[in-house]
Motif scaffolding. Structure first.
Motif, short mmCIF file in Angstrom:
data_model
loop_
_atom_site.label_atom_id
_atom_site.label_comp_id
_atom_site.label_asym_id
_atom_site.label_seq_id
_atom_site.Cartn_x
_atom_site.Cartn_y
_atom_site.Cartn_z
N ALA A 1 61.53 53.41 -16.50
CA ALA A 1 62.11 54.17 -17.60
C ALA A 1 63.49 54.72 -17.26
O ALA A 1 64.32 54.93 -18.15
CB ALA A 1 61.18 55.31 -18.00
N ASN A 2 63.75 54.95 -15.98
CA ASN A 2 65.03 55.53 -15.58
C ASN A 2 66.19 54.58 -15.77
O ASN A 2 67.34 55.02 -15.93
CB ASN A 2 64.97 55.98 -14.12
CG ASN A 2 64.02 57.14 -13.91
OD1 ASN A 2 63.87 58.00 -14.77
ND2 ASN A 2 63.35 57.17 -12.76
N THR A 3 65.93 53.28 -15.72
CA THR A 3 67.03 52.31 -15.85
C THR A 3 66.92 51.47 -17.11
O THR A 3 67.79 50.64 -17.37
CB THR A 3 67.05 51.37 -14.63
OG1 THR A 3 65.79 50.72 -14.48
CG2 THR A 3 67.36 52.15 -13.36
N CYS A 4 65.90 51.69 -17.92
CA CYS A 4 65.77 50.97 -19.19
C CYS A 4 66.69 51.61 -20.22
O CYS A 4 66.79 52.83 -20.32
CB CYS A 4 64.32 51.04 -19.67
SG CYS A 4 64.05 50.36 -21.32
N MET A 5 67.38 50.78 -20.99
CA MET A 5 68.30 51.31 -22.01
C MET A 5 67.75 51.14 -23.42
O MET A 5 68.46 51.35 -24.41
CB MET A 5 69.67 50.64 -21.90
CG MET A 5 69.61 49.15 -22.07
SD MET A 5 71.19 48.39 -21.76
CE MET A 5 70.78 46.66 -22.03
N LEU A 6 66.46 50.74 -23.53
CA LEU A 6 65.77 50.64 -24.81
C LEU A 6 66.43 49.67 -25.78
O LEU A 6 66.49 49.89 -26.98
CB LEU A 6 65.65 52.03 -25.47
CG LEU A 6 64.88 53.08 -24.68
CD1 LEU A 6 64.97 54.44 -25.36
CD2 LEU A 6 63.42 52.67 -24.52
N CYS A 7 66.96 48.57 -25.23
CA CYS A 7 67.60 47.58 -26.10
C CYS A 7 66.57 46.78 -26.88
O CYS A 7 66.84 46.27 -27.96
CB CYS A 7 68.50 46.65 -25.28
SG CYS A 7 67.61 45.46 -24.23
N GLY A 8 65.37 46.62 -26.30
CA GLY A 8 64.30 45.92 -26.99
C GLY A 8 64.26 44.42 -26.81
O GLY A 8 63.44 43.73 -27.43
#
Length: 325
Positions: free
Chosen positions: A281-288
């Motif tokens: 979660a710390n490096t995810c940018m939620l682009c999908g």
């Protein structure tokens, strides 16, 4: 690179840069005319196919520019009469950002090593060794038997021997630019032919601290994943991500271990552990992008807000709301 351009009262041009694209498909979700479609992004990402992640139907595209404004990663550029709408006051603008405080940065290079887009560059200038070391060393060649023990023991490879006639060694020298005055040579010499003293060791407290200088910057390919902030030991890197929210996986659906999410993730925030995908979660940018390629649809991206400002049109706001869940 693909683009659509029409000239008339205004010249309008929409350009897609595959190098900047993360294959998220947000632009396709927002397009009011369904003119944008993702190609087989997984095959392209894996090198099994050529082409751009995105295709644009130039017959149905109305060149409204909404897709370019929805792209948080700079992959789509929309120009009116040669001017990028990102620079125009009446168009939406993203406010997410990544920066490194040069006053805090120690130029350790950790951010450079982990950046998944290879877009952090730095140059480190080290001080001269002579600024840190002080000492004296000499070799009495009347005592020296040229046994090479000192050269073999020297950790800095500062001592060298030569043979003037090509056979027997008969000369010895010390490169004082390499010598660290560790005194290993003096202690290992069987003839006590070496005199050495490390004055830097005795008076180290009086030396000024050596200054390491250089430069560091983040290139335009940055996707604001947060890896640099995650690994920076001095909190010099700060990242504001484009989206807030969370990524979850459906616990009632098993991961099939296909690695699609791993391969498509531009952030490198997905790892396989025991043949099951795990998300950082710390490096995810939620682009999908991972959710769109997951064959079991077990990945859910819940975006609660985004760093997009200056949305004046109600119809555009309704389109952008599709990005959020």
């Amino acid at each position: 690179m693909v683009f659509v351009q029409r000239d008339g009262v205004e010249s309008r041009k929409l350009t897609h840069s595959n190098d900047m694209c993360v294959a998220c498909g947000i632009c396709t979700d927002c397009c009011p005319t369904d003119s944008l479609r993702l190609n087989d992004v997984l095959a392209i990402r894996r090198g099994q196919a050529d082409g751009d992640y995105l295709r644009i139907d130039d017959e149905t595209c109305v060149l409204c520019g909404l897709c370019a404004s929805s792209c948080a990663f700079g992959a789509l550029t929309f120009e009116i009469d040669g001017k990028d709408t990102k620079e125009l006051a009446n168009y939406p603008n993203w406010t997410h950002d990544s920066n490194i405080d040069e006053d805090l940065c120690e130029l350790c290079g950790r951010c450079h090593e982990v950046c998944p887009q290879d877009t952090i560059f730095y140059k480190r200038i080290l001080p001269e060794r002579s600024a840190l070391l002080k000492g004296e060393i000499s070799i009495d060649e009347d005592k020296c038997i040229y046994c090479q023990v000192c050269a073999e023991m020297c950790p800095a490879e500062a001592i060298s021997l030569e043979a003037s006639n090509g056979k027997l060694l008969d000369s010895i020298s010390v490169d004082e630019d390499k010598c660290v005055y560790c005194l290993v040579c003096k202690r290992s010499c069987p003839q006590e032919a070496i005199k050495a003293v490390c004055s830097g060791c005795m008076y180290s407290d009086t030396f000024e601290k050596a200054e390491i200088t250089g430069d560091i910057f983040i290139g335009s390919e940055c996707i604001n994943c947060g890896w640099c902030e995650e690994v920076c030991p001095v909190d010099a890197a700060k990242v504001t991500k484009p989206f807030e929210g969370k990524l979850t996986v459906a616990e009632d659906i098993d991961c099939v271990g296909c690695c699609s999410c791993v391969d498509i993730c531009a952030c490198e925030s997905v790892k396989m552990v025991d043949n099951v995908s795990n998300f950082d979660a710390n490096t995810c940018m939620l682009c999908g992008a991972c959710a769109k390629v997951c064959p079991t649809q077990r990945i859910n991206v819940d975006r609660t807000s985004m760093k997009l400002e200056n949305v004046a049109s109600a119809s555009w706001k309704a389109a952008f709301d599709k990005i959020l869940n």
